[in-house]
Design an enzyme around this catalytic site. Structure first.
Site, PDB file in Angstrom:
ATOM      1  CE  LYS A  58      -5.435   2.081   2.607  1.00  0.00           C
ATOM      2  NZ  LYS A  58      -4.293   1.401   3.247  1.00  0.00           N
ATOM      3  CE  LYS A  81      -7.000  -1.229   2.509  1.00  0.00           C
ATOM      4  NZ  LYS A  81      -5.641  -1.719   2.819  1.00  0.00           N
ATOM      5  CG  ASP A  96      -1.988  -1.060   1.185  1.00  0.00           C
ATOM      6  OD1 ASP A  96      -1.739  -2.128   0.578  1.00  0.00           O
ATOM      7  OD2 ASP A  96      -3.073  -0.836   1.752  1.00  0.00           O
TER       8      ASP A  96
END
Length: 308
Positions: A208, A244, A145
């Site tokens: 995300k 996400k 991430d």
């Protein structure tokens, strides 16, 4: 392809109005609610990103990742043999080895995700970001991430943003890359859309919303804009990018609403761990409470869910 973002306009009042309607959606009940909640469990990135993380706390988290819902509750729902686990375990790079070893010892194949690239601020030289990514992968992380440099968005340096994400994608190798946009710090919904598009063009497997450390994290207006970008990118390229939301998602009702929103905007095919994740550290506790209540008819006492 700068032409895709050069004339982007987001109708903010309409997006906000739509988001307010989403909040009023009726939630499902009974067995349907239990089914949606178990689906949400399989999409959770069970996360610990605290300064006091230790090998033992990570092992505890990994045990919970493999056994997210009490076995007797799953048996009552006839779901005990379905292999329900969370989608991934997310930790800092320094704790990746602990998580990998704990999951290996538990005999499960849950992927370990690691935050990297100057998380959470992004205010780190690119060379260090790339080195951190490579180390996390070397330690055994199968998902990375990364966090973008918000400065590049706020100053309109789209080519620079693309190149930074592209190099991060290259550093990830075979690991999946989720690109954190930190949407609460991008200034406008139009910038959220543009940054989403650039991140996907540069090779992101997921986009995300947040690090979970910003003042404003995952919100429905941002979710709608990012999902519309994902849909447009899919129409243009045929490539499915995952989504996400992360930060501030704490209740089972919120989790179901996010699932419903994904179903409405992107379709049922996005409701899998391969294309949808929920970034959360405390959400699982509330989901297990709601399932306990569904099975037993009463809410649990403190000692009933000791691993939560």
């Amino acid at each position: 392809e700068l032409g895709w973002i050069s004339k982007v306009h987001v109708n903010r009042p309409e997006v906000v109005r739509h988001a307010e309607q989403i909040k009023k959606w009726r939630t499902v009940k009974g067995n349907w609610q239990a089914a949606w909640l178990l689906k949400a469990v399989t999409c959770i990135d069970l996360t610990t990103l605290s300064g006091d993380d230790t090998p033992s706390s990570v092992r505890r988290l990994c045990f919970k990742a493999k056994h997210p819902i009490r076995e007797d509750l799953l048996k009552a729902l006839d779901m005990h043999d379905k292999g329900i686990t969370v989608g991934a375990v997310c930790v800092y790079p320094a704790r990746v080895t602990d998580a990998v070893n704990a999951l290996k010892a538990a005999g499960c194949n849950i992927p370990v995700a690691s935050v990297a690239a100057g998380f959470p601020s992004g205010q780190t030289p690119l060379e260090i970001k790339l080195a951190e990514i490579k180390l996390a992968v070397q330690y055994g992380a199968r998902e990375i991430d990364i966090v973008i440099s918000r400065t590049l968005v706020l100053t309109g340096q789209w080519e620079g943003l693309y190149e930074e994400i592209r190099q991060c994608r290259e550093a990830c190798g075979e690991a999946h890359m989720k690109t954190i946009l930190s949407t609460g710090e991008l200034g406008s919904l139009a910038n959220v859309y543009k940054a989403s598009m650039i991140a996907m063009m540069a090779g992101s497997d997921f986009i995300k919303t947040s690090t979970g450390k910003e003042v404003e994290n995952a919100t429905f207006p941002v979710g709608v804009v990012m999902m519309r970008a994902i849909k447009e990118f899919y129409w243009q390229t045929g490539y499915k990018v995952g989504f996400k939301p992360a930060g501030g998602i704490r209740t089972a009702k919120e989790a179901i609403t996010w699932l419903m929103l994904v179903k409405e905007e992107l379709g049922v095919e996005w409701l899998t761990p391969e294309l949808f994740r929920l970034g959360a550290s405390s959400l699982l506790e509330d989901i297990e409470k709601q399932i306990f209540c569904h099975v037993t008819g009463s809410y649990p006492l403190q000692h009933d869910l000791t691993m939560a």
